[in-house]
Design a protein around this motif. Sequence first.
Motif, mmCIF file in Angstrom:
data_model
loop_
_atom_site.group_PDB
_atom_site.id
_atom_site.type_symbol
_atom_site.label_atom_id
_atom_site.label_comp_id
_atom_site.label_asym_id
_atom_site.label_seq_id
_atom_site.Cartn_x
_atom_site.Cartn_y
_atom_site.Cartn_z
ATOM 1 N N VAL A 122 0.721 -1.206 -0.120
ATOM 2 C CA VAL A 122 -0.054 -0.183 0.121
ATOM 3 C C VAL A 122 0.836 1.152 0.046
ATOM 4 N N CYS A 123 0.870 2.141 -0.947
ATOM 5 C CA CYS A 123 1.526 3.224 -1.181
ATOM 6 C C CYS A 123 0.990 4.114 -2.364
ATOM 7 N N ALA A 124 1.896 4.856 -2.751
ATOM 8 C CA ALA A 124 1.717 5.833 -3.881
ATOM 9 C C ALA A 124 2.567 5.329 -5.149
ATOM 10 N N ASP A 125 2.153 5.819 -6.332
ATOM 11 C CA ASP A 125 2.742 5.182 -7.328
ATOM 12 C C ASP A 125 4.192 4.989 -7.704
ATOM 13 N N TYR A 126 4.966 6.108 -6.840
ATOM 14 C CA TYR A 126 6.600 6.152 -6.882
ATOM 15 C C TYR A 126 7.242 4.913 -6.306
ATOM 16 N N VAL A 127 6.401 4.019 -5.538
ATOM 17 C CA VAL A 127 6.829 2.773 -5.103
ATOM 18 C C VAL A 127 7.393 1.858 -6.265
ATOM 19 N N THR A 128 6.775 1.795 -7.383
ATOM 20 C CA THR A 128 6.982 1.003 -8.493
ATOM 21 C C THR A 128 8.411 1.300 -9.077
ATOM 22 N N ALA A 129 8.759 2.688 -9.257
ATOM 23 C CA ALA A 129 10.021 2.863 -9.612
ATOM 24 C C ALA A 129 10.920 2.672 -8.487
ATOM 25 N N GLU A 130 10.783 2.870 -7.480
ATOM 26 C CA GLU A 130 11.838 2.755 -6.269
ATOM 27 C C GLU A 130 11.991 1.271 -6.243
ATOM 28 N N VAL A 131 11.090 0.337 -6.335
ATOM 29 C CA VAL A 131 11.096 -0.882 -6.241
ATOM 30 C C VAL A 131 12.128 -1.669 -7.345
ATOM 31 N N ASP A 132 11.749 -1.080 -8.409
ATOM 32 C CA ASP A 132 12.389 -1.535 -9.803
ATOM 33 C C ASP A 132 13.793 -1.348 -9.553
ATOM 34 N N ALA A 133 14.149 0.087 -9.354
ATOM 35 C CA ALA A 133 15.481 0.510 -9.304
ATOM 36 C C ALA A 133 16.310 -0.136 -8.258
ATOM 37 N N ASN A 134 15.647 -0.448 -7.154
ATOM 38 C CA ASN A 134 16.548 -0.880 -5.874
ATOM 39 C C ASN A 134 16.476 -2.380 -6.099
ATOM 40 N N THR A 135 15.961 -3.262 -6.940
ATOM 41 C CA THR A 135 16.110 -4.586 -7.130
ATOM 42 C C THR A 135 16.386 -4.776 -8.486
ATOM 43 N N GLY A 136 16.626 -4.016 -9.030
ATOM 44 C CA GLY A 136 17.231 -4.243 -10.767
ATOM 45 C C GLY A 136 16.440 -5.078 -11.342
ATOM 46 N N THR A 137 15.004 -4.948 -10.891
ATOM 47 C CA THR A 137 13.970 -5.624 -11.846
ATOM 48 C C THR A 137 12.882 -4.935 -12.468
ATOM 49 N N GLU A 138 12.018 -5.771 -13.421
ATOM 50 C CA GLU A 138 10.885 -4.742 -13.833
ATOM 51 C C GLU A 138 9.757 -5.771 -13.415
ATOM 52 N N VAL A 139 9.058 -5.281 -12.356
ATOM 53 C CA VAL A 139 7.997 -6.167 -11.985
ATOM 54 C C VAL A 139 6.794 -5.631 -12.885
ATOM 55 N N ASN A 140 6.214 -6.421 -12.943
ATOM 56 C CA ASN A 140 4.781 -6.569 -13.849
ATOM 57 C C ASN A 140 3.699 -5.817 -13.102
ATOM 58 N N TRP A 141 3.810 -4.467 -12.697
ATOM 59 C CA TRP A 141 2.997 -4.007 -11.820
ATOM 60 C C TRP A 141 1.286 -3.565 -12.342
ATOM 61 N N GLY A 142 0.507 -3.919 -11.293
ATOM 62 C CA GLY A 142 -0.829 -3.433 -11.297
ATOM 63 C C GLY A 142 -1.064 -2.647 -10.190
ATOM 64 N N LEU A 143 -2.457 -2.237 -10.342
ATOM 65 C CA LEU A 143 -2.739 -1.110 -9.168
ATOM 66 C C LEU A 143 -4.495 -1.328 -9.257
ATOM 67 N N PHE A 144 -4.917 -1.722 -7.928
ATOM 68 C CA PHE A 144 -6.191 -1.474 -7.360
ATOM 69 C C PHE A 144 -6.469 -0.631 -6.440
ATOM 70 N N ASN A 145 -7.845 -0.074 -6.350
ATOM 71 C CA ASN A 145 -7.964 0.975 -5.383
ATOM 72 C C ASN A 145 -8.027 0.155 -3.991
ATOM 73 N N TYR A 146 -7.822 0.897 -2.689
ATOM 74 C CA TYR A 146 -7.811 0.248 -1.506
ATOM 75 C C TYR A 146 -9.208 -0.312 -1.318
ATOM 76 N N PRO A 147 -9.232 -1.764 -0.749
ATOM 77 C CA PRO A 147 -10.470 -2.156 -0.721
ATOM 78 C C PRO A 147 -11.594 -1.405 0.235
ATOM 79 N N THR A 148 -12.948 -1.347 -0.160
ATOM 80 C CA THR A 148 -13.965 -1.003 0.808
ATOM 81 C C THR A 148 -14.400 -2.008 1.659
ATOM 82 N N VAL A 149 -15.152 -1.227 2.728
ATOM 83 C CA VAL A 149 -15.609 -2.293 3.757
ATOM 84 C C VAL A 149 -17.129 -2.130 3.786
ATOM 85 N N GLU A 150 -17.499 -3.127 4.361
ATOM 86 C CA GLU A 150 -19.179 -3.032 4.335
ATOM 87 C C GLU A 150 -19.770 -2.045 5.042
ATOM 88 N N GLY A 151 -20.546 -1.040 4.582
ATOM 89 C CA GLY A 151 -21.223 -0.012 5.211
ATOM 90 C C GLY A 151 -20.290 1.072 5.470
#
Lengths: 299, 402
Positions: free
Chosen positions: B258-287
Motif C-alpha cells: 500500500v503506497c503511492a505510485d512512486y513505489v513502483t520505480a523505487e522497487v524496480d530501481a532498488n532490486t534491478g528488476t521490472e515488476v509487472n505492476w498492477g494497481l487497484f483501489n484500497y478495498p472498501t468495507v461493508e457499510g
Amino acid sequence: MSMKKNRVLIFFFIAPTVICLLLMYVYPVLRTVAMSFFHVESVTADLDAWSFNGLANYDKIFHNAGFITSMKNFLAIWIVGGVITLALSLLIAVILTSKIRFQGFFRAAIYLPNVISAVALATMWVQYIFNYDYGLLNQLVTFLGFDKIRWLGTDAKLWAMIAAFIYGSVGYYMLIYISGIEGIPTDLYEAATIDGASKARQFFSITLPLLKGIVKTTITFWTINAATFYLWSKLFSPVQTEGSTIVPVIYLYDTVFGGKGVIERDAGAGAAVGVVLTLIIVAVYVVTDRLLKSRDLEY
Amino acid sequence: MKKLLSLTLALVMVLSLGAFALADDAAEITYWSMWNEGEPQANVIAEAAEAYEAETGVHVNIEWKGRDINTLLSAALEASESFDLFDDDYTRIGQVYAPYTYDLTEMAEAAGYEGYPCFNNQAIEWAGCLNSIPEQPNVGGVFYDKDAFEAAGIEAAPTTWEEFLDVCAKLKDAGIDPLAQDGAYTNFTFYYQLVRHIGEDGIAELRDNGGWAENEGAVAAAQEIIDLVNAGYLAEGAPDEYPASQNKIGLGLAAMVVCADYVTAEVDANTGTEVNWGLFNYPTVEGGASADAYMGANSLAIPSYSEHAQEAFDFALFLTTGEWGQKLADDAAQIPADPTNECTSLPGAVETLLAAEKPMSWCGSLNTHPAWQTMKDMFTELFEGKYETGADFCAAMDALYE
C-alpha cells in the motif's frame, strides 16, 4: 607610528571581522530570540507580520507531545549515549597511550568512522547491520539458535540509532583524550610506579584529575552534538519523522518548514525550540565548569 | 590616437552591455527545480529545456535545488527573488505559497489546457485560482505484482475487504507473502483503513475531540489490521525498515504494497528488476464511508512577480504535455502529467485520476495533531502486533488526549 594611527589601523583590520560577526551571528541570534516571543509563520516574514504573544510559543512547545518526546529522546542520547561514548573513548585512549603494540593501527581503525560520511555510516547500520532478513546481527542471532530480532522496531529503534551514533563518535573523543593524556608529564607516572601505585591507582589519582579540563571540554562538545543531533535521526526515519527517533532539531525543522503532507508552519515556536536548546548547552557548560574546576591544577 | 582607441573601447563596452541587457530581458527564464541533476526527471527536463530553446529562442536557466526546495521557497518568494518557475508539492503551492504565485487561469484557457480536474479543482479550492500545473501526479492504492497474482490463480483484483483477505489467503497458499509493509508507511495503510470506515471528516472529528474507543469504525479498522497481522498476511519481518519490505516485491518474496505510485520505480530501481505492476483501489468495507483514493502531485508554479510569466508557462506546458510530457512519463516511470498521454509504467492510473473528483489526503486529518509522531509509532505498533484487540488500540489512542 603614533598610538592614534595604530588604533585607526587596528580598527580597519578588525572591522571586517566585527561586521561579519554582527551580521552573520549576533543579528540572527537576536532575531531568533525576539522571534520566539512572537507569532511568526514564516522564518523570513517581515516585522509587520509578527504579532507579540509573550511566552505562548514556549507554552506551546512544552505542552506539545512531539516536543516532549523529542526532549526525552534527546536526554537518552545525551545521558546514555554520552556516558557510554565518553567512558569508552577514555578507556580506549588510556589503553592506546600505555605503549601497547600496533597503537598506530588501532588509533587509525577506531578513528576511521569519523572520516566516512555519516550518511554512508548510517546507511550501513540501517540497511546492513540491523536488516531483519540478512543483517549482521540477525545472522549472528540465528547462528546462536535464537529467533530474529526486529532491531529497528518501535521499541528498539532509538537505542539502535544511539548505538550506531556511538560507533561513529568514539574515535573523535578518543583523539581528544589521547592528546590530553600525552600532555601529562611521564615523570608523574614514573614516580607513582616507584612508589608502588598500581595502574588503576595511577589512572584515578593522576590521569583522571589532570584530565578535568579535557573532560569538561568533551562533555560540552557531546552536549552540543546531542542538542544539534539531526542527520542520524533523518537517516533512521528517511520518509517521515517518527516518534521513536524524533529529536528537538527535527521537531524544530518540521515546525518551521512543515513535514510530509503538513503545511502548517510556526517559525516563532521553532525559534523557541532553538532558544531552549541554546539555554541547555549554556547550562551544561556552566554546571560542568563549576563541578570540574581545573584551574588549580598545574603541570 | 589614444583618444580614438579609448572612445572605441568605451563604445564597444556600452554596446555589449546594452546587448546583454536586451538579450537577458527577452530570452531567458530561470527555473528552480526540485529535482537533482542526474535523476531521470532532471535528465528529461534538461533535454526539454534545450529543445524549447531551439524552438522558441528562450533559454531556460535551470537551478537544481533538490527535495529541500521547500525550505528555500518561502523566503525566496517573500523576498521576490529572481526566478520565473519552480516546482514543489501542490499542497504547499496551493496553500503556503498561494499569495506569491501567478494566476494561471487566463494563460491556461488561452492554451486550451485542461489537465486533471481533481488537481485543478483542489488547487482552485485552496488558492482561489489555478496557480499550479501538475508535473508528476501521484495516486495511492494497492500496488501488486501481476505475475504473483497469476501464479496464485487470482483472476481479478479485489474491491472489498473480504475479497482482499481471500486474495491474501490464496497468495499465502501459493507460498508468496501477501503484503509488504515498511514502518515508514504504516500510518498511510492504517489511515486508508480508517478512511474506509469513517471517512476523512470522521477522522478529523477524532483528531479534534478523541473518542476513538467509542467510535465503532475506528475499533473495527484497528481490529481488521490486527486480524490481518495475526493471519500471517504480512511479509516476513514486516513492518520492516524502509525500503526493505517493499523491495521484497522486486525480489519475488511478496506480492502487494500500500503506497503511492512512486513505489513502483523505487522497487524496480532498488532490486534491478521490472515488476509487472498492477494497481487497484484500497478495498472498501461493508457499510463504509468512503472509497476515495489518495492523490497528490508535484506541480509547477510561477512567482506572481515574474516578468516572464508567459514564457515560463509555455515552458511548463512544453515540458508536461505532448511529446515531452510522454518522455517524462516514460523515462521517469511516472504517471503522465498530460492525461491524453499514455501511462506506460502503470496502466489504468490515468483513468483512475480522471475519474476522481476529490483526492484523499496523505493522513491530512491526523497529521496536524500535536501527538502525531507518537500516533505514527502506535500505528507501526499495531502492525507489530503489540495490541490484543482494536479496542485496546483505540483506548491507547484516547490516552494521548489526556
